[in-house]
Design a protein around this motif. Sequence first.
Motif, mmCIF file in Angstrom:
data_model
loop_
_atom_site.group_PDB
_atom_site.id
_atom_site.type_symbol
_atom_site.label_atom_id
_atom_site.label_comp_id
_atom_site.label_asym_id
_atom_site.label_seq_id
_atom_site.Cartn_x
_atom_site.Cartn_y
_atom_site.Cartn_z
ATOM 1 N N ILE A 150 0.849 -1.192 0.000
ATOM 2 C CA ILE A 150 0.000 0.000 0.000
ATOM 3 C C ILE A 150 0.883 1.240 0.000
ATOM 4 O O ILE A 150 1.537 1.542 0.987
ATOM 5 N N SER A 151 0.915 1.942 -1.098
ATOM 6 C CA SER A 151 1.648 3.202 -1.144
ATOM 7 C C SER A 151 0.945 4.141 -2.106
ATOM 8 O O SER A 151 0.414 3.728 -3.130
ATOM 9 N N LYS A 152 0.911 5.404 -1.730
ATOM 10 C CA LYS A 152 0.334 6.418 -2.594
ATOM 11 C C LYS A 152 0.957 7.760 -2.269
ATOM 12 O O LYS A 152 1.576 7.937 -1.219
ATOM 13 N N ILE A 153 0.799 8.694 -3.190
ATOM 14 C CA ILE A 153 1.358 10.020 -2.985
ATOM 15 C C ILE A 153 0.395 11.071 -3.506
ATOM 16 O O ILE A 153 -0.152 10.950 -4.603
ATOM 17 N N GLN A 173 -7.841 18.635 0.959
ATOM 18 C CA GLN A 173 -8.770 17.826 0.173
ATOM 19 C C GLN A 173 -9.421 18.675 -0.909
ATOM 20 O O GLN A 173 -9.944 19.747 -0.643
ATOM 21 N N GLY A 174 -9.352 18.178 -2.150
ATOM 22 C CA GLY A 174 -9.971 18.876 -3.260
ATOM 23 C C GLY A 174 -9.067 19.858 -3.966
ATOM 24 O O GLY A 174 -9.419 20.380 -5.011
ATOM 25 N N VAL A 175 -7.880 20.111 -3.406
ATOM 26 C CA VAL A 175 -6.960 21.040 -4.067
ATOM 27 C C VAL A 175 -5.718 20.315 -4.584
ATOM 28 O O VAL A 175 -4.799 20.948 -5.096
ATOM 29 N N GLU A 176 -5.696 18.994 -4.499
ATOM 30 C CA GLU A 176 -4.537 18.229 -4.935
ATOM 31 C C GLU A 176 -4.529 18.053 -6.455
ATOM 32 O O GLU A 176 -5.563 18.202 -7.101
ATOM 33 N N ARG A 177 -3.343 17.760 -6.995
ATOM 34 C CA ARG A 177 -3.242 17.494 -8.427
ATOM 35 C C ARG A 177 -3.965 16.204 -8.760
ATOM 36 O O ARG A 177 -3.869 15.217 -8.030
ATOM 37 N N LYS A 178 -4.659 16.203 -9.872
ATOM 38 C CA LYS A 178 -5.482 15.045 -10.254
ATOM 39 C C LYS A 178 -4.672 13.925 -10.882
ATOM 40 O O LYS A 178 -5.175 12.817 -11.050
ATOM 41 N N ASP A 179 -3.416 14.187 -11.242
ATOM 42 C CA ASP A 179 -2.587 13.148 -11.863
ATOM 43 C C ASP A 179 -1.794 12.340 -10.833
ATOM 44 O O ASP A 179 -0.976 11.503 -11.186
ATOM 45 N N PRO A 182 -5.540 10.872 -4.993
ATOM 46 C CA PRO A 182 -6.429 11.884 -4.412
ATOM 47 C C PRO A 182 -6.338 11.916 -2.889
ATOM 48 O O PRO A 182 -6.041 10.921 -2.244
ATOM 49 N N PHE A 183 -6.603 13.089 -2.346
ATOM 50 C CA PHE A 183 -6.720 13.256 -0.898
ATOM 51 C C PHE A 183 -8.198 13.035 -0.607
ATOM 52 O O PHE A 183 -8.961 13.963 -0.418
ATOM 53 N N ASP A 184 -8.592 11.777 -0.558
ATOM 54 C CA ASP A 184 -10.004 11.419 -0.530
ATOM 55 C C ASP A 184 -10.456 10.752 0.757
ATOM 56 O O ASP A 184 -11.529 10.180 0.840
ATOM 57 N N GLN A 185 -9.614 10.844 1.792
ATOM 58 C CA GLN A 185 -9.951 10.198 3.058
ATOM 59 C C GLN A 185 -9.319 10.963 4.205
ATOM 60 O O GLN A 185 -8.242 11.549 4.056
ATOM 61 N N ASN A 186 -9.973 10.943 5.337
ATOM 62 C CA ASN A 186 -9.404 11.515 6.552
ATOM 63 C C ASN A 186 -8.099 10.780 6.865
ATOM 64 O O ASN A 186 -8.085 9.548 6.970
ATOM 65 N N ILE A 187 -7.006 11.518 6.998
ATOM 66 C CA ILE A 187 -5.703 10.869 7.191
ATOM 67 C C ILE A 187 -5.629 10.085 8.494
ATOM 68 O O ILE A 187 -4.977 9.048 8.568
ATOM 69 N N TYR A 188 -6.314 10.553 9.520
ATOM 70 C CA TYR A 188 -6.272 9.868 10.810
ATOM 71 C C TYR A 188 -7.049 8.556 10.744
ATOM 72 O O TYR A 188 -6.617 7.543 11.297
ATOM 73 N N GLU A 189 -8.167 8.558 10.035
ATOM 74 C CA GLU A 189 -8.909 7.316 9.845
ATOM 75 C C GLU A 189 -8.090 6.336 9.018
ATOM 76 O O GLU A 189 -8.059 5.138 9.304
#
Length: 198
Positions: A150-153, A173-179, A182-189
């Motif tokens: 599991i790795s993502k950036i 969230q929502g301001v990240e580059r689309k390529d 995505p910042f699509d989840q609460n980081i703590y969760e």
Amino acid sequence: MAGRSNNPGLRDGVFVEHSAYCLGTTDSPYGYLIHNPDEASLSRDGKYPLLVFFHGGGNGILHYVNSYGSESYAAALLPISSNGLEAENKRYSLTTVQNGGSDFETSPKRSSIFDAMQFKETAVWGFINEAENYIGLSEEVRAINAINGISKITVYPKPGHDAWTRTYNMKGQGVERKDFDPFDQNIYEWLLEQRKQG
């Protein structure tokens, strides 16, 4: 510490939110704070996840797993604005700092070799600004992409070194580059969902 009970959240029978352990008061080479859960979230079985914030928390946490691999205790890492250990670590020269500049001089003594296999049991989600002024975007992207499992950036289309504020307060969230991821989840969760893969 005088007056402490066996429960780290209690002191003299009164619940406290943080416990401070200053340098020299424990066997740890660093001082640290422990944030205790509030009474409403006390676990019935007495087990809690451990979240560690390590300032310098991008390369430092990567160094930890890179050094200990499967023997590390880390189930997940959230390196922010790190160089992925692939390039030489760099430091300011005294002359540059005195002149108010931002150029780095290399420090070959501190270079590290990145071993992606050391991360096979640990989930990694990196965050960085695309116009990072201290380290190269390509270095972190290359390192994170090399990790198995599991790795993502997530990359912000922003300048500067501070990618942590908008990550920790979730305003990225929502301001990240689309390529990139995505910042699509609460980081703590996300951190609490991870388990060591081995």
